[in-house]
Design an enzyme around this catalytic site. Structure first.
Site, PDB file in Angstrom:
ATOM      1  N   GLU A  14      35.509  81.505  11.767  1.00 44.88           N
ATOM      2  CA  GLU A  14      34.496  82.322  11.100  1.00 44.88           C
ATOM      3  C   GLU A  14      34.382  83.720  11.717  1.00 44.88           C
ATOM      4  OE1 GLU A  14      29.759  82.441   9.951  1.00 44.88           O
ATOM      5  OE2 GLU A  14      30.364  81.668  11.898  1.00 44.88           O
TER       6      GLU A  14
ATOM      7  N   ASP B 236      31.956  85.716   6.925  1.00 45.14           N
ATOM      8  CA  ASP B 236      30.574  85.481   6.511  1.00 45.14           C
ATOM      9  C   ASP B 236      30.017  86.739   5.840  1.00 45.14           C
ATOM     10  OD1 ASP B 236      27.683  84.963   6.490  1.00 45.14           O
ATOM     11  OD2 ASP B 236      28.202  83.280   7.793  1.00 45.14           O
TER      12      ASP B 236
ATOM     13  N   HIS C 227      23.124  92.613   7.294  1.00 47.23           N
ATOM     14  CA  HIS C 227      21.671  92.369   7.296  1.00 47.23           C
ATOM     15  C   HIS C 227      20.905  93.549   7.892  1.00 47.23           C
ATOM     16  CE1 HIS C 227      21.324  88.438   5.595  1.00 47.23           C
ATOM     17  NE2 HIS C 227      22.134  87.884   6.474  1.00 47.23           N
TER      18      HIS C 227
ATOM     19  N   HIS D  16      25.602  77.785  14.925  1.00 46.14           N
ATOM     20  CA  HIS D  16      25.077  78.570  13.799  1.00 46.14           C
ATOM     21  C   HIS D  16      25.499  77.912  12.482  1.00 46.14           C
ATOM     22  CE1 HIS D  16      24.179  82.592  11.811  1.00 46.14           C
ATOM     23  NE2 HIS D  16      23.115  82.329  12.524  1.00 46.14           N
TER      24      HIS D  16
ATOM     25  N   SER E 270      24.103  80.837   4.360  1.00 45.82           N
ATOM     26  CA  SER E 270      25.318  80.328   5.005  1.00 45.82           C
ATOM     27  C   SER E 270      25.256  78.826   5.255  1.00 45.82           C
ATOM     28  CB  SER E 270      25.543  81.035   6.341  1.00 45.82           C
ATOM     29  OG  SER E 270      25.790  82.392   6.119  1.00 45.82           O
TER      30      SER E 270
ATOM     31  N   HIS F 243      21.365  88.512   0.997  1.00 44.08           N
ATOM     32  CA  HIS F 243      22.715  88.247   0.508  1.00 44.08           C
ATOM     33  C   HIS F 243      22.785  88.654  -0.955  1.00 44.08           C
ATOM     34  CE1 HIS F 243      22.923  84.863   3.725  1.00 44.08           C
ATOM     35  NE2 HIS F 243      23.055  86.064   4.245  1.00 44.08           N
TER      36      HIS F 243
ATOM     37  N   ASP G 113      31.359  83.068   2.295  1.00 41.69           N
ATOM     38  CA  ASP G 113      30.351  82.113   1.826  1.00 41.69           C
ATOM     39  C   ASP G 113      29.474  82.686   0.719  1.00 41.69           C
ATOM     40  OD1 ASP G 113      29.370  83.868   3.729  1.00 41.69           O
ATOM     41  OD2 ASP G 113      28.331  82.353   4.909  1.00 41.69           O
TER      42      ASP G 113
ATOM     43  N   SER H 164      27.342  78.371   9.698  1.00 46.37           N
ATOM     44  CA  SER H 164      28.695  78.136   9.158  1.00 46.37           C
ATOM     45  C   SER H 164      29.478  77.126   9.997  1.00 46.37           C
ATOM     46  CB  SER H 164      29.471  79.444   9.035  1.00 46.37           C
ATOM     47  OG  SER H 164      28.691  80.445   8.458  1.00 46.37           O
TER      48      SER H 164
ATOM     49  N   ASP I  81      28.463  89.551   8.302  1.00 41.14           N
ATOM     50  CA  ASP I  81      27.174  89.263   7.665  1.00 41.14           C
ATOM     51  C   ASP I  81      26.011  89.874   8.431  1.00 41.14           C
ATOM     52  OD1 ASP I  81      25.292  87.383   6.000  1.00 41.14           O
ATOM     53  OD2 ASP I  81      24.841  86.912   8.090  1.00 41.14           O
TER      54      ASP I  81
HETATM   55 ZN   LIG Z   1      23.408  86.198   6.284  1.00 39.14          ZN
END
Ligand SMILES: [Zn+2]
Ligand SMILES: *[C@@H]1O[C@H](CO)[C@@H](O)[C@H](O)[C@H]1NC(C)=O
Length: 524
Positions: A356, A85, A365, A192, A129, A480, A402, A194, A361
């Site tokens: 995943e 991710d 962030h 979540h 995502s 992203h 993704d 994904s 990811d």
């Molecule tokens: Zn994200």
């Protein structure tokens, strides 16, 4: 007229060639100046020899020729999709350095075929995502924030996602419908965005439990939340393996989970008990700890639900740094992947597995570059485990992401420098700057003073595992990125995955390789 036109074109051409040449010379000059120190590369002395590069090219070529000769004409019995991710190209490049050197290979970079996937969604250039999960699992683009539905479903709509015509089937269902087993593994909550793409159809990714549906002013008995869809709906019910975090969405808020955390539900349902009750005539097990997982007889398990945290599983680097024998110690993504493959391999018809690496990811962030690279390294170990446990003659492994993130690698660092550290030279404000930085995110606070420009950063700061990398624009979470992401493939029909294509083509190519779903018989 014609001649004059041609002469004009010729002139334009000459001018632009000249311009390019000058531009080049200047560029080279600047470059030479900025790297004035002609020190020997200390890292790999053999790189000094041209022969080294000749041999490297020879072995790359030999591997390519061998891959071409290996005619993959047998269907893929098994398909494993690994999703890093937010694993941008920069993330993979920087992870090579974390593994020791720029020349290192992140495991899946050895795969014989790579391509690029375009990640935009119907209404956004930069995707999330949720809409991307619909793309790489269902083969259809939807709206930002929605999962498993086409673009006729606006985000937050109470009803549209429950109309069959708007729901998007995906590779999980295609595999189940021909008798293959399907499973999912994630380091996030299993509800979540994904992993939800494997089994859910919903207009808002946040509706992981009924309380979220209520706060969006929809009726939770009409707008069914993601956790319930996982336990009660057609695809979710048939999943043989569900491994990840997120017990909070399975329990009422008057109940506590094994670690003492309250549930989030308000409808009184205990979805873990419901899942077990639904499978009471099967060999079904629920586990919640690393120890529980290691004590299971996986070769004698039909259905496996493992929820190892109330929320997400920890960052892999933090897991590695925490005490190993704590009763709350979590399994790694590699261990979860291994357990999933053991259970799914029992079906002679084959399987589809989704894995995943979710926290690559989440670290980005927060501008935690190092944590993100550590999670990428663990993700690569999980891919390696899967490739070693399966044969490339019957199991297609696809590794992708993704969407990208806004991390950059910059500043001409010397070859032996740690990539999480500082660039070789100070910037024009006479202050050091970082090799890794973000275009936006919370790192802004540590980057700039209120009135005086940039703060001074030291090498020592950057070595702290939870160091927050700098960012240019203040944002609570980095956004992203909109650039393409890489697709790596190994196994039957891996050659399909070369080129540059829509993210929605990925499940179609996997399905064609396995001979399942609506793409089973596509012909030239
Ligand atoms: Zn994200
Ligand atoms: C579930 O939680 C809600 C909200 O706290 C509470 O009102 C309800 O009584 C609980 N249901 C059960 C069956 O415990």
């Amino acid at each position: 007229m014609e001649i004059r036109h041609n002469i004009l074109q010729l002139r334009l051409l000459l001018v632009s060639v000249l311009f390019l040449a000058i531009g080049h010379a200047q560029g080279d000059h600047q470059h030479a100046r900025s790297s004035a120190v002609h020190s020997l590369p200390v890292k790999n002395p053999e790189e000094m020899e041209a022969l080294y590069w000749r041999e490297n090219a020879q072995s790359t070529l030999a591997a390519k020729l061998a891959a071409l000769e290996l005619a993959h004409t047998k269907k893929a019995k098994n398909v494993i999709l690994f999703l890093g991710d937010g694993m941008s190209i920069h993330t993979v490049t920087a992870t090579r350095n974390l593994l020791g050197d720029s020349s290192a290979k992140v495991y899946f970079e050895q795969f014989p075929y790579t391509g690029l996937s375009k990640t935009y969604c119907i209404n956004r250039q930069v995707a999330d995502s949720a809409c991307t999960a619909t793309a790489y699992l269902g083969g259809v683009k939807g709206n930002y924030g929605t999962i498993g539905v086409n673009a006729n479903v606006p985000r937050y709509d109470c009803k549209a996602a429950y109309e069959a015509a708007n729901q998007v089937d995906g590779i999980a269902k295609w595999a189940q419908d021909v008798g293959k087993d399907v499973g999912l593994v994630t380091s996030a909550r299993v509800t979540h965005a994904s992993p939800a793409g494997v089994y859910a159809h919903i207009s808002d990714r946040n509706w992981e439990n009924d309380a979220e549906v209520i706060s969006a002013q929809c009726d939770p008995e009409e707008s069914i939340d993601i956790a319930r869809q996982l336990v009660e709906w057609d695809v979710g019910k048939r999943l043989k393996v569900i491994l990840g975090g997120g017990r909070q969405n399975f329990l009422n808020n008057t109940e506590r989970d094994e670690a003492g955390y309250q549930g989030y539900r308000t409808d009184g349902r205990n979805l873990i008990k419901n899942w077990l009750a639904d499978k009471k005539d099967q060999k079904a097990s629920y586990v919640w700890s690393h120890k529980g997982l290691t004590q299971l007889d996986l070769d004698n398990t039909d259905y496996l639900l493992g929820l190892f945290a109330s929320g997400h599983l920890p960052y892999d680097g933090d897991r590695e740094r925490s005490p190993k024998n704590s009763p709350l110690a979590d399994p790694s993504l590699t261990e979860l992947t291994e357990a999933a493959i053991r259970v799914l391999s029992r079906n002679d018809e084959g399987f589809f597995l989704f894995v995943e690496g979710a926290r690559i990811d989440m670290a980005h962030h927060d501008n935690y570059a190092r944590r993100s690279l550590e999670d990428t390294a663990e993700f690569a170990r999980a891919v390696q485990k899967a490739r070693e446990m399966t044969s490339d003659q019957d199991t297609l492994i696809v590794v992708t992401s993704d969407h990208s993130h806004v991390l950059t690698v910059n500043g001409y660092p010397r070859r032996e420098q740690d990539i999480t550290g500082l660039a070789d030279k100070d910037a024009d404000d006479n202050l050091p700057y970082n090799i890794l930085s973000y275009a936006n995110g919370p790192g802004y606070a540590g980057t700039y003073t209120k009135t005086d420009g940039r703060k001074r950063v030291t090498q020592k700061h950057t070595e702290y595992p939870l160091y927050v990398s700098p960012s240019m624009v203040p944002l609570n979470a980095d956004t992203h990125g909109g650039d393409d992401v890489t697709v790596f493939a190994s196994g039957p029909y891996a050659q399909y995955f070369s080129g540059n294509y829509e993210q929605t083509n990925i499940p179609a190519m996997m399905a064609r390789a396995a001979g399942i779903g609506p793409y089973a018989n596509v012909q030239p």
